[in-house]
Design a protein around this motif. Structure first.
Motif, PDB file in Angstrom:
ATOM      1  N   PHE A  59      46.798 -46.811  40.986  1.00  0.00           N
ATOM      2  CA  PHE A  59      47.528 -46.243  40.112  1.00  0.00           C
ATOM      3  C   PHE A  59      48.360 -44.901  40.480  1.00  0.00           C
ATOM      4  O   PHE A  59      49.654 -44.541  40.069  1.00  0.00           O
ATOM      5  CB  PHE A  59      46.777 -45.734  38.707  1.00  0.00           C
ATOM      6  CG  PHE A  59      46.342 -47.001  38.027  1.00  0.00           C
ATOM      7  CD1 PHE A  59      47.093 -48.260  37.998  1.00  0.00           C
ATOM      8  CD2 PHE A  59      45.056 -46.895  37.490  1.00  0.00           C
ATOM      9  CE1 PHE A  59      46.558 -49.260  37.305  1.00  0.00           C
ATOM     10  CE2 PHE A  59      44.558 -48.239  36.968  1.00  0.00           C
ATOM     11  CZ  PHE A  59      45.371 -49.373  36.800  1.00  0.00           C
ATOM     12  N   LEU A  60      47.413 -44.049  41.302  1.00  0.00           N
ATOM     13  CA  LEU A  60      48.164 -42.667  41.674  1.00  0.00           C
ATOM     14  C   LEU A  60      49.601 -43.337  42.824  1.00  0.00           C
ATOM     15  O   LEU A  60      50.292 -42.405  42.979  1.00  0.00           O
ATOM     16  CB  LEU A  60      47.252 -41.829  42.274  1.00  0.00           C
ATOM     17  CG  LEU A  60      47.115 -40.589  41.389  1.00  0.00           C
ATOM     18  CD1 LEU A  60      46.464 -41.171  39.866  1.00  0.00           C
ATOM     19  CD2 LEU A  60      46.028 -39.266  41.985  1.00  0.00           C
ATOM     20  N   SER A  62      51.039 -45.808  42.884  1.00  0.00           N
ATOM     21  CA  SER A  62      52.252 -46.261  41.938  1.00  0.00           C
ATOM     22  C   SER A  62      52.990 -44.935  41.829  1.00  0.00           C
ATOM     23  O   SER A  62      54.438 -45.083  41.602  1.00  0.00           O
ATOM     24  CB  SER A  62      51.982 -47.374  40.955  1.00  0.00           C
ATOM     25  OG  SER A  62      51.163 -46.618  39.925  1.00  0.00           O
ATOM     26  N   GLY A  63      52.402 -44.214  41.166  1.00  0.00           N
ATOM     27  CA  GLY A  63      53.059 -42.906  40.545  1.00  0.00           C
ATOM     28  C   GLY A  63      53.767 -42.181  41.775  1.00  0.00           C
ATOM     29  O   GLY A  63      54.731 -41.581  41.661  1.00  0.00           O
ATOM     30  N   ALA A  64      53.185 -42.133  42.760  1.00  0.00           N
ATOM     31  CA  ALA A  64      53.963 -41.677  43.959  1.00  0.00           C
ATOM     32  C   ALA A  64      55.106 -42.334  44.509  1.00  0.00           C
ATOM     33  O   ALA A  64      55.961 -41.709  44.847  1.00  0.00           O
ATOM     34  CB  ALA A  64      52.796 -41.459  45.395  1.00  0.00           C
ATOM     35  N   LYS A  65      54.970 -43.695  44.381  1.00  0.00           N
ATOM     36  CA  LYS A  65      56.168 -44.371  44.828  1.00  0.00           C
ATOM     37  C   LYS A  65      57.204 -44.340  43.764  1.00  0.00           C
ATOM     38  O   LYS A  65      58.517 -44.472  44.072  1.00  0.00           O
ATOM     39  CB  LYS A  65      55.633 -45.934  44.891  1.00  0.00           C
ATOM     40  CG  LYS A  65      54.628 -46.426  46.159  1.00  0.00           C
ATOM     41  CD  LYS A  65      54.169 -47.750  46.137  1.00  0.00           C
ATOM     42  CE  LYS A  65      53.454 -47.825  47.449  1.00  0.00           C
ATOM     43  NZ  LYS A  65      52.748 -49.280  47.185  1.00  0.00           N
ATOM     44  N   LEU A  66      56.636 -44.203  42.506  1.00  0.00           N
ATOM     45  CA  LEU A  66      57.690 -43.892  41.583  1.00  0.00           C
ATOM     46  C   LEU A  66      58.604 -42.545  41.886  1.00  0.00           C
ATOM     47  O   LEU A  66      59.987 -42.750  41.789  1.00  0.00           O
ATOM     48  CB  LEU A  66      56.921 -43.749  40.166  1.00  0.00           C
ATOM     49  CG  LEU A  66      58.207 -43.429  38.903  1.00  0.00           C
ATOM     50  CD1 LEU A  66      59.048 -44.531  38.538  1.00  0.00           C
ATOM     51  CD2 LEU A  66      57.316 -42.915  37.523  1.00  0.00           C
ATOM     52  N   LEU A  67      57.950 -41.628  42.145  1.00  0.00           N
ATOM     53  CA  LEU A  67      58.470 -40.471  42.523  1.00  0.00           C
ATOM     54  C   LEU A  67      59.350 -40.639  43.651  1.00  0.00           C
ATOM     55  O   LEU A  67      60.884 -40.113  43.657  1.00  0.00           O
ATOM     56  CB  LEU A  67      57.399 -39.438  42.525  1.00  0.00           C
ATOM     57  CG  LEU A  67      58.082 -38.124  43.354  1.00  0.00           C
ATOM     58  CD1 LEU A  67      58.884 -37.156  42.196  1.00  0.00           C
ATOM     59  CD2 LEU A  67      57.014 -37.031  43.570  1.00  0.00           C
ATOM     60  N   GLN A  68      59.014 -41.471  44.763  1.00  0.00           N
ATOM     61  CA  GLN A  68      59.601 -41.524  45.859  1.00  0.00           C
ATOM     62  C   GLN A  68      61.180 -42.144  45.702  1.00  0.00           C
ATOM     63  O   GLN A  68      62.271 -42.023  45.911  1.00  0.00           O
ATOM     64  CB  GLN A  68      58.926 -42.208  46.873  1.00  0.00           C
ATOM     65  CG  GLN A  68      59.609 -42.635  48.284  1.00  0.00           C
ATOM     66  CD  GLN A  68      58.659 -43.701  48.722  1.00  0.00           C
ATOM     67  OE1 GLN A  68      58.270 -44.634  48.417  1.00  0.00           O
ATOM     68  NE2 GLN A  68      58.196 -43.084  50.219  1.00  0.00           N
ATOM     69  N   ILE A 126      54.594 -28.248  45.381  1.00  0.00           N
ATOM     70  CA  ILE A 126      54.492 -28.562  43.874  1.00  0.00           C
ATOM     71  C   ILE A 126      53.305 -29.436  43.366  1.00  0.00           C
ATOM     72  O   ILE A 126      52.822 -30.324  44.226  1.00  0.00           O
ATOM     73  CB  ILE A 126      55.711 -29.368  43.378  1.00  0.00           C
ATOM     74  CG1 ILE A 126      57.096 -28.634  43.969  1.00  0.00           C
ATOM     75  CG2 ILE A 126      55.646 -29.677  42.056  1.00  0.00           C
ATOM     76  CD1 ILE A 126      58.212 -29.406  43.932  1.00  0.00           C
ATOM     77  N   VAL A 127      52.603 -28.958  42.623  1.00  0.00           N
ATOM     78  CA  VAL A 127      51.278 -29.672  41.938  1.00  0.00           C
ATOM     79  C   VAL A 127      51.639 -30.481  40.847  1.00  0.00           C
ATOM     80  O   VAL A 127      52.109 -29.876  39.956  1.00  0.00           O
ATOM     81  CB  VAL A 127      50.148 -28.775  41.993  1.00  0.00           C
ATOM     82  CG1 VAL A 127      48.738 -29.421  41.189  1.00  0.00           C
ATOM     83  CG2 VAL A 127      49.801 -28.109  43.179  1.00  0.00           C
ATOM     84  N   LEU A 128      51.386 -31.787  40.895  1.00  0.00           N
ATOM     85  CA  LEU A 128      51.558 -32.624  39.739  1.00  0.00           C
ATOM     86  C   LEU A 128      49.934 -33.222  39.593  1.00  0.00           C
ATOM     87  O   LEU A 128      49.848 -34.221  40.234  1.00  0.00           O
ATOM     88  CB  LEU A 128      52.584 -33.703  39.826  1.00  0.00           C
ATOM     89  CG  LEU A 128      53.822 -33.129  40.645  1.00  0.00           C
ATOM     90  CD1 LEU A 128      54.876 -34.314  40.820  1.00  0.00           C
ATOM     91  CD2 LEU A 128      54.625 -32.223  39.436  1.00  0.00           C
ATOM     92  N   ALA A 129      49.367 -32.890  38.503  1.00  0.00           N
ATOM     93  CA  ALA A 129      48.138 -33.187  38.450  1.00  0.00           C
ATOM     94  C   ALA A 129      47.491 -33.200  37.060  1.00  0.00           C
ATOM     95  O   ALA A 129      47.903 -32.367  35.985  1.00  0.00           O
ATOM     96  CB  ALA A 129      47.332 -32.057  39.292  1.00  0.00           C
ATOM     97  N   GLY A 130      46.401 -34.292  36.793  1.00  0.00           N
ATOM     98  CA  GLY A 130      45.888 -34.470  35.489  1.00  0.00           C
ATOM     99  C   GLY A 130      44.562 -35.042  35.767  1.00  0.00           C
ATOM    100  O   GLY A 130      44.279 -35.390  36.878  1.00  0.00           O
ATOM    101  N   ASN A 131      43.809 -35.282  34.857  1.00  0.00           N
ATOM    102  CA  ASN A 131      42.495 -35.946  34.865  1.00  0.00           C
ATOM    103  C   ASN A 131      42.651 -37.578  35.045  1.00  0.00           C
ATOM    104  O   ASN A 131      43.424 -38.086  34.145  1.00  0.00           O
ATOM    105  CB  ASN A 131      41.704 -35.581  33.803  1.00  0.00           C
ATOM    106  CG  ASN A 131      40.313 -35.904  34.052  1.00  0.00           C
ATOM    107  OD1 ASN A 131      39.851 -36.395  35.028  1.00  0.00           O
ATOM    108  ND2 ASN A 131      39.358 -35.747  33.121  1.00  0.00           N
ATOM    109  N   ASP A 132      42.330 -38.004  36.118  1.00  0.00           N
ATOM    110  CA  ASP A 132      42.370 -39.470  36.489  1.00  0.00           C
ATOM    111  C   ASP A 132      41.075 -39.955  36.355  1.00  0.00           C
ATOM    112  O   ASP A 132      40.117 -39.817  37.260  1.00  0.00           O
ATOM    113  CB  ASP A 132      42.968 -39.748  37.680  1.00  0.00           C
ATOM    114  CG  ASP A 132      44.268 -38.969  37.942  1.00  0.00           C
ATOM    115  OD1 ASP A 132      45.406 -39.273  36.805  1.00  0.00           O
ATOM    116  OD2 ASP A 132      44.440 -37.787  38.812  1.00  0.00           O
ATOM    117  N   SER A 149      47.779 -37.707  35.802  1.00  0.00           N
ATOM    118  CA  SER A 149      48.533 -37.406  37.225  1.00  0.00           C
ATOM    119  C   SER A 149      49.632 -38.199  37.093  1.00  0.00           C
ATOM    120  O   SER A 149      50.892 -37.672  37.572  1.00  0.00           O
ATOM    121  CB  SER A 149      47.769 -37.575  38.441  1.00  0.00           C
ATOM    122  OG  SER A 149      46.769 -36.676  38.692  1.00  0.00           O
ATOM    123  N   VAL A 150      49.762 -39.296  36.430  1.00  0.00           N
ATOM    124  CA  VAL A 150      50.967 -40.127  36.265  1.00  0.00           C
ATOM    125  C   VAL A 150      51.785 -39.402  35.179  1.00  0.00           C
ATOM    126  O   VAL A 150      52.979 -39.424  35.449  1.00  0.00           O
ATOM    127  CB  VAL A 150      50.480 -41.687  35.883  1.00  0.00           C
ATOM    128  CG1 VAL A 150      51.458 -42.610  35.479  1.00  0.00           C
ATOM    129  CG2 VAL A 150      49.767 -42.226  37.170  1.00  0.00           C
TER     130      VAL A 150
END
Length: 852
Positions: A59-60, A62-68, A126-132, A149-150
């Motif tokens: 899932f993370l 996929s979140g990185a690919k979304l940002l990319q 830049i930090v983009l973070a949450g509890n996963d 994090s997503v």
């Protein structure tokens, strides 16, 4: 510039960020951090090396690919994605998740609660973070996880790049072009969504998370009712009939109503709670059977010294919560304020600290009642905003203003989570409303429905935004009036009446004209596909409304020309619905948009009648136009009438219907309630003598079905049944109702209209205390049900009719079908059909019987 928030964990994060800014040579005067300039970037996207769960890694990523993808779509720059140990230490980075870099900077996202997350600049990084965190055992989809994090990624994209998650999937995501991308150099934002979850039908990971449609992670929900799972009839009906409710002197497991005074039942209900909590869940739902009926055994009647069935349930559930608080500290239980316990309890005012109340009513007046109670764990709202069971069925239901008002009301009254029933069936015509609802969840205090709607129109339709704004806002006044009528209990019972009001001919014309303008203006590929979804749904609505208007004209003047015009639209509708489904009778994904299915993939039966429950459309939508034309029938142009022959001799309740005295009577057929097609046929005959009226039935029956005796006045209508309605007075105001099943000791009878005092609690209701003498006999073969009924005239308090006397009558059948994907599929058939109110028991449509 974003408001700075101070996070403390040993030392302030803001202080660390300023330290890193100085070490990377960023001056205090510099206001922005440049990520992309002229389509080029030095940044890399960094994800953790290690994960507690392999799906979190998926899932993370996929979140990185979304940002990319969003950065590339916006600017042309493609940021590489690397794991932290392989990252180039000399390049600035966007760190996603609970990375070592984040931890080194005292950002320990694993300690964040729920969906809390951060967007923080540390120097050039830049930090983009949450509890996963995996929360729901056995559920490996994104709905089983906290993915903070997503949420951090989607928030970053929305607030810093103007990305909009308007609808599910790639085609629903709008990324504005920009060669240069920069953010505030002092960005330090903590996002703490005010609602714990807003669940229902899930859509797609980024759409759901961006719009605050969070799943109930670590919560065991049943969609409302847990008794079915705690004491399932399939397991206990035969071995422990005493677990089930007593009706008419018999234990009836049919609808899974329980004998809650039974200590073993109480223990099974409690063990069901513990089972899920001990698997790792933090909350479990506890609720009685839907359509609850209290067991009539003596122990249940005396339970807790209370008469009110709902109050008994409140006390029972509170006792279980108190027991749970001792046995499993920190765990929670949630119970519904619904059905018999829709009103707050009368015998206590304080709830245990672990007891969440799930509200199914939520008007301002209702919340006022709850202000007298202490509910430390807060409320959940089970909302009925959408769903195919609404009076308007599979057509739009709400407005953006409605969404703003509801979310603000919830936030002001300690509602901490929401269960959305039926959400997401119309992504085209209700897309703006869903978007507004989600955004209101994120910031209830600041919510502005009009601004959010305009944001949707502008981003979803771009060059076609103008006419699409008119398209939607032409429809909204009618929907607002529908909601107001619903709120004030003034909603007409006939869905045709409601739909005709909302979609008047001039409204349809304006909407269609503006949709056509938008289609001509559209050049953007995503805009075109979004408009094609709106068009598909609108054509369904337009055709439906056209049929209603033509039917109303036909009802006023039942001639062949009006019928022919109506039949053309009915046939067009059926062809349209057929085109929605593939060879397996399933709705495939929308072309080039895999995340979307028309009507959320509803079964064909529901789409054909536009609904289930209160919104079902019968006549003329279920007419077989070919059959009507073939038989030269103008439906509704005449009422049913039959003659009943006097029997010359003893009438047997057995034998052939083609021989002996039964041969003298003619067969009468039952038709589908609104003259649609029938799965199983039923016919009957009638005779009378000086003492009784007799009926004989021959009905096709499904093979291999077992029927459960319901006793006297039990829920006989809950399975295959035949019904007789008799009105000896000939007024259509009073009648007697008889029901029986294809099994012995399973019958129901009631008198209606005989209580005339409006102050009497039984006024306007079916009086089941009326228990006359009558009998029925069944004869079942492989696929045929023959039945005989004898009803004495004396049981109805009337004398035997003379030749020429006239009564009113109807004969009905409820055939319970097994339809895949449909919870309760019932085929209703009547001798005298009901083309108007779609009500099975409506005395207005009784046919005439004349005694010979």
């Amino acid at each position: 510039m974003m408001m700075k928030r101070k996070l403390t964990a040993g030392i302030s994060i803001l202080g660390l960020c300023l330290f890193f800014a100085a070490s990377h040579g960023i001056s205090d005067e510099k206001k922005n951090l440049i990520i992309v300039k002229d389509g080029k970037s030095d940044y890399q996207i960094v994800i953790p090396d290690k994960y507690a769960d392999k799906n979190v890694e998926k899932f993370l990523e996929s979140g990185a690919k979304l940002l990319q993808r969003c950065v590339k779509d916006a600017s042309g720059a493609e940021l590489p994605i690397v794991k932290e140990d392989a990252a180039d230490k000399n390049k600035p980075s966007i760190f996603i998740g609970n990375t070592a870099f984040a931890k080194a900077n005292k950002i320990d996202a694993s300690k964040f609660k729920g969906w809390t997350c951060v967007n923080i600049v540390c120097g050039k990084n830049i930090v983009l973070a949450g509890n996963d965190l995996h929360g729901n055992p056995g559920n490996n989809s994104y709905t089983g996880y906290f993915l903070g994090s997503v949420k951090a990624v989607t928030t970053f994209l929305e607030q810093n790049m103007g990305v909009r998650f308007l609808l599910p999937g790639y085609n629903g995501t709008e990324v504005p072009p920009q060669k240069n991308i920069s953010i505030a150099a002092d960005l330090n934002k903590k996002i703490s969504p005010p609602f714990e979850y807003c669940t229902g039908r899930s859509q797609e990971i980024f759409y759901d998370i961006a719009n605050n449609f969070f799943a109930p992670v670590r919560m065991k929900l049943y969609g409302g009712h847990s008794y079915y799972s705690a004491v399932p009839k399939k397991v206990y009906a035969e071995t422990h009939p005493e677990y089930f409710a007593l009706f008419g002197g018999k234990r009836i497991p049919n609808d899974n109503h329980l004998c809650i005074s039974n200590p073993e039942v109480q223990e099974l209900v409690y063990k069901e709670m513990l089972k899920w909590l001990d698997m790792g869940y933090d909350l479990v739902e506890l609720n009685e059977t839907d359509g609850y009926h209290q067991c009539t055994c003596e122990n249940c009647k005396k339970l807790y010294g209370i008469d009110d069935p709902g109050e008994k349930l409140w006390v029972f559930h509170r006792k279980l919560a108190e027991r749970l608080m001792k046995d499993r500290p920190g765990k929670r239980v949630m119970t519904l304020a619904y059905g018999p316990k829709v009103e707050p309890p009368k015998t206590f005012k304080k709830f245990p600290e672990n007891m969440v109340i799930e509200l199914c009513a939520y008007s301002p007046e209702y919340f006022e009642k709850w202000k007298e109670y202490s509910v430390p764990a807060g409320f959940t709202a089970y909302v009925y905003n959408w769903g195919n069971y609404q009076r308007v069925g599979l057509t739009p239901k709400r407005t953006p203003a409605f969404c703003e008002e509801q979310i603000k009301l919830f936030h002001q009254n300690n509602v901490r989570s929401i269960y959305r029933c039926g959400f997401g069936e119309l992504m085209g015509m209700e897309g703006p409303v869903y978007y507004v609802y989600g955004k209101c969840l994120g910031e209830p205090e600041k919510a502005n429905a009009q601004l959010l709607s305009d944001d949707f129109y502008r981003n979803a339709f771009k060059e076609a935004a103008g006419p699409m704004k008119v398209f939607y806002e032409t429809m909204y006044p009618g929907l607002a009036a529908y909601t107001l009528m619903e709120k004030n209990a003034a909603l007409p019972s006939n869905p045709r009446t409601v739909l005709a009001f909302i979609y008047q001919p001039d409204i349809l014309r304006i909407m269609n004209d503006n949709l056509e303008k938008a289609e001509k203006l559209a050049t953007n590929p995503k805009v075109k596909i979004r408009l094609s979804l709106v068009r598909k749904e609108f054509e369904y609505v337009k055709n439906l409304a056209s049929i209603i208007h033509l039917y109303n004209a036909y009802s006023i003047n039942m001639n062949q020309n009006n019928f022919d015009q109506l039949a053309v639209e009915i046939d067009k509708r059926q062809a349209m619905i057929d085109s929605f489904y593939d060879k397996d009778s399933k709705i495939p994904p929308f072309p080039a948009w895999p995340e979307i299915r028309l009507f959320a993939g509803q079964p064909k039966l529901y789409v054909t009648i536009n609904s289930r429950l209160t919104g079902q459309l019968g006549a003329p939508f279920n007419w077989s136009t070919a059959l009507l034309k073939k038989n030269k029938i103008l439906p509704g142009s005449s009422r049913k009438e039959m003659k009943i022959v006097r029997a010359d001799g003893t009438v047997p309740l057995e034998g052939s219907l083609e021989e002996g005295i039964w041969k003298e009577a003619e067969f009468q057929d039952l038709n589908e309630m609104q003259l649609g097609a029938l799965t199983l046929r039923t016919k009957f005959k009638a005779l009378y003598d000086n003492e009784n009226i007799y009926f004989a039935f021959s009905a096709e029956l499904p093979e291999g079905v077992k029927y459960t005796p319901c006793g006297q006045d039990g829920p006989s209508w809950g399975q295959e049944c035949l019904e007789v309605f008799l009105d000896p007075s000939g007024t259509k105001e009073k009648y007697y109702h008889f029901i029986f099943n294809p099994v012995e000791n399973s019958r129901y009878d009631a008198a209606t209209g005989f209580i005339t005092d409006p102050l009497n609690p039984g006024y306007g209701k079916h009086d089941v205390s009326w228990n006359p003498e009558w009998e029925y006999k069944n004869y079942l073969s492989k696929d045929t049900w023959r039945a005989f009924v004898k009803i004495p005239f004396s049981s109805m308090g009337v004398k035997a009719p003379s030749k020429g006397n006239m009564w009113y009558m109807n004969i009905g059948r409820e055939h319970h079908m097994d339809v895949k994907g449909v919870k309760k599929a019932i085929e209703y058939s009547l001798w005298s059909p009901n083309l108007e109110t779609i009500a099975f028991c409506n005395s207005e449509i009784f046919g005439k019987i004349v005694f010979e």
